[in-house]
Motif scaffolding. Structure first.
Motif, PDB file in Angstrom:
ATOM      1  N   CYS A 120       0.858  -1.192   0.000  1.00  0.00           N
ATOM      2  CA  CYS A 120       0.000   0.000   0.000  1.00  0.00           C
ATOM      3  C   CYS A 120       0.895   1.243   0.000  1.00  0.00           C
ATOM      4  O   CYS A 120       1.777   1.369   0.852  1.00  0.00           O
ATOM      5  CB  CYS A 120      -0.902  -0.014   1.233  1.00  0.00           C
ATOM      6  SG  CYS A 120      -1.919   1.465   1.389  1.00  0.00           S
ATOM      7  N   CYS A 168      -6.785  -0.621   0.104  1.00  0.00           N
ATOM      8  CA  CYS A 168      -6.048  -1.362   1.122  1.00  0.00           C
ATOM      9  C   CYS A 168      -7.013  -1.811   2.208  1.00  0.00           C
ATOM     10  O   CYS A 168      -7.879  -1.056   2.627  1.00  0.00           O
ATOM     11  CB  CYS A 168      -4.958  -0.473   1.706  1.00  0.00           C
ATOM     12  SG  CYS A 168      -3.977  -1.272   2.986  1.00  0.00           S
ATOM     13  N   ILE A 205      -4.919  -6.311  -1.347  1.00  0.00           N
ATOM     14  CA  ILE A 205      -5.383  -5.077  -1.960  1.00  0.00           C
ATOM     15  C   ILE A 205      -6.550  -5.440  -2.868  1.00  0.00           C
ATOM     16  O   ILE A 205      -6.403  -6.281  -3.757  1.00  0.00           O
ATOM     17  CB  ILE A 205      -4.261  -4.380  -2.748  1.00  0.00           C
ATOM     18  CG1 ILE A 205      -3.190  -3.905  -1.781  1.00  0.00           C
ATOM     19  CG2 ILE A 205      -4.810  -3.227  -3.564  1.00  0.00           C
ATOM     20  CD1 ILE A 205      -1.996  -3.279  -2.433  1.00  0.00           C
TER      21      ILE A 205
END
Length: 53
Positions: free
Chosen positions: A22, A44, A31
């Motif tokens: 992230c 995220c 993700i």
């Protein structure tokens, strides 16, 4: 006596999840890829923020 074969459970999960870094919080984890094709965004799961890919 006949030996039975065991059936392994299928690992089926969401297809729009990848593993990566992230850019906002710096954690490595799942993700989610959201949006339409051509303008996808990443989300995220740990910090719950959206970013462009």
């Amino acid at each position: 006596m006949v030996r039975r074969k065991t059936v392994k459970p299928r690992a089926s999960g969401p297809k729009n999840v990848t593993t990566g870094l992230c850019p906002k919080c710096g954690t490595i984890g799942k993700i989610l890829i959201i949006g339409v094709i051509g303008s996808e965004k990443g989300k995220c799961q740990s910090c719950n923020s959206e970013f462009t890919l």
